[in-house]
Design an enzyme around this catalytic site. Structure first.
Site: not given
Ligand code: AAO
Length: 474
Positions: A98, A149, A158, A186, A188, A192, A225, A288
């Site tokens: 992504n 997206q 992106d 997997r 990631d 998006h 994911e 996870n």
């Molecule tokens: C880091 C820093 C940020 C900085 C960034 C860039 O923390 O502050 O801005 O660097 O410098 C991981 C970390 C991030 C990290 C990132 C890059 O978690 O903290 O950022 O690496 O180093 C969305 C996505 C999903 C993503 C998730 C984290 O859709 O794909 O956010 N997961 C993957 C990986 C993850 C990784 C990345 C992607 C990036 O598994 O480890 O990030 O490569 C809602 C939405 C989801 C959204 C979540 C969180 O979900 O539906 O789509 O996920 O919010 O924003 C309830 C709700 C549900 C909600 C959920 C949240 O269940 O019903 O809707 O809670 O848990």
């Protein structure tokens, strides 16, 4: 691309989060293969930005596609894949299609010695320039497909997967990993990316490498994911034709139930009736690496009794493509994995019982968990039958005539003579003990000629679950 390409009767994947390649190779040989694990999800493999304090999430910010990270280099990666495949354990790579890294003041340095200017979207080591990315914007509205997206997830640059050049780069990365012998990916942040773009990329990857024991024309396993709790515009259903999808609703509901916020008796209808994806499309897990850090309804290693029960249910109930989490201990969300003063990841060490000691949790080495992996292998292909419950938080069921499991999440004892569906004999409860040289180190259950056995799980017992199967008969 729904087939996980498992070897033999094995059918559980473990996520060895932040482990080094050499340690995984050894773990495949010493532990995973002997205990019947089917595969390993490894942390991202591509060179990533070095971030202050080395948070685990720096690995989600690639700056080139060189296979050099804190887990090891390409030679070590290749050797790990070879050694794991040699003992029938598959490797699945967490791939970042992504985005590249997020903003960074000035010149960013990577784990493989590359440099980049993320702010201007210049990644010369690929190379990518600003043209290969969507114009910068933030995601404000998660119900706006364009924003989800085409804008930047947490500020990560992106990539434009509709571009031929970007597609070519990404396919090359995947093909290279396939050549090295991996069994799948997997994906990631799949939500998006447009499903059509992913379709193109996945359809144009090469077949699995026959030199690593895969059959001819075998396709890489894909699990995407997509976090879909049912209230967002981009839905999991757009991705299911391409491969499996992470079923986050499973994780949330299983946490709720074993935390005591939903009676276990309701689990009788576990599966699609709960709004989950069809079993063969659902990648399932209790937690996870993201949601174990969220708090909320989920369970993680910090509530071990409930966590082991939820995991036992996960692995005993015939639903989903199961993945087990293997964590390092953390107190705060951003914490780095166990590392030394030079910021090198430390290898796990083991105590006399095989548990991990130096900062690694290794849930996959907990007896109650690895023995349920063996349970799942032993009952593979059987149906659930003879559901029993007490109308509340005590439940039990059979898996064909191969396995039986019971749970007690009430504050009083479970003491019942129940149909186990097993051939007569004495069975080792693989939760309270192991079968070693024909003897059980834990409790045993006698099954009579009619399949009945006396099942006892005390409210104060160390674990609230009991499991019997045909491969653990005395
Ligand atoms: C880091 C820093 C940020 C900085 C960034 C860039 O923390 O502050 O801005 O660097 O410098 C991981 C970390 C991030 C990290 C990132 C890059 O978690 O903290 O950022 O690496 O180093 C969305 C996505 C999903 C993503 C998730 C984290 O859709 O794909 O956010 N997961 C993957 C990986 C993850 C990784 C990345 C992607 C990036 O598994 O480890 O990030 O490569 C809602 C939405 C989801 C959204 C979540 C969180 O979900 O539906 O789509 O996920 O919010 O924003 C309830 C709700 C549900 C909600 C959920 C949240 O269940 O019903 O809707 O809670 O848990």
């Amino acid at each position: 691309q729904h087939n996980p390409q498992w070897w033999g009767n094995r059918n559980t994947i473990v996520h060895l989060f932040e482990w080094k390649w050499d340690d995984i190779a050894k773990e495949c040989e010493d532990f995973l293969a002997p205990h019947g694990y089917a595969g390993v999800q490894v942390s991202p493999v591509a060179e990533n930005i070095i971030s202050e304090g080395r948070p685990w999430w720096e690995r989600y910010q690639p700056i080139s596609y060189k296979l050099v990270t804190r887990s090891g280099n390409e030679l070590e990666f290749a050797s790990m894949v070879r050694r794991c495949n040699d003992v029938g354990v598959r490797i699945y790579v967490d791939v970042l299609l992504n985005h590249m890294s997020g903003d960074f003041e000035g010149t960013a340095h990577g784990t493989g010695g590359s440099v980049a200017e993320p702010r201007t979207k210049s990644f010369p080591a690929v190379p990518y320039t600003a043209n290969d990315f969507h114009p910068s914007c933030e995601i404000y509205d998660w119900n706006d497909r364009f924003q989800v997206q085409q804008c930047e997830l947490v500020g990560l640059k992106d990539l434009d997967q509709s571009s031929d050049y970007v597609r070519t780069q990404l396919i090359e990365v995947l093909d290279h990993l396939i050549t090295l012998g991996v069994a799948g990916f997997r994906v990631d942040a799949a939500k998006h990316m447009a499903a059509d773009d992913l379709d193109y990329i996945f359809s144009n990857m090469r077949d699995l490498n026959t030199d690593h024991g895969f059959p001819k024309n075998a396709r890489p396993f894909i699990y995407q994911e997509v976090i879909d709790h049912g209230h967002e515009t981009v839905s999991r259903d757009e991705y299911t034709s391409l491969g499996a999808v992470t079923e986050f609703r499973f994780s949330e509901e299983i946490g709720k139930a074993f935390r005591g916020n939903n009676a276990l008796k309701w689990l009788q209808s576990w599966g699609t009736a709960w709004g989950f994806l069809p079993s063969e499309q659902a990648l399932t897990f209790v937690d996870n690496h993201d949601n174990q850090r969220d708090g909320g309804q989920g369970l993680n290693y910090k509530s071990p009794r409930q966590y082991k029960m939820a995991t036992a249910f996960h692995l005993a109930f015939p639903y989903g493509i199961s993945q087990v989490m293997s964590s390092f201990g953390f107190d705060d969300r951003d914490q780095a994995p166990p590392q030394d003063a030079q910021e090198r990841i430390i290898s796990p060490e083991f105590d006399a019982d095989g548990g991990c000691t130096n900062g690694w949790i290794c849930e996959h080495r907990w007896r109650q968990i690895y023995n349920m992996v063996a349970f799942k292998n032993a009952v593979r292909g059987t149906e659930l039958s003879n559901w029993w419950d007490n109308g509340d938080n005590q439940i039990a069921f059979c898996r064909g005539n191969k396995g039986f499991v019971a749970f007690n999440n009430n504050l009083y004892d479970l003491s019942q003579t129940l149909q186990t569906c097993l051939p007569a004999g004495e069975y080792c409860d693989v939760i309270s003990g192991n079968l070693v040289n024909g003897a059980c180190t834990g409790n045993t259950v006698n099954v009579d000629d009619n399949g009945y056995g006396y099942i006892h799980i005390g409210a104060e017992d160390f674990d609230g679950v009991l499991a019997l199967h045909v491969d653990a008969r005395l």
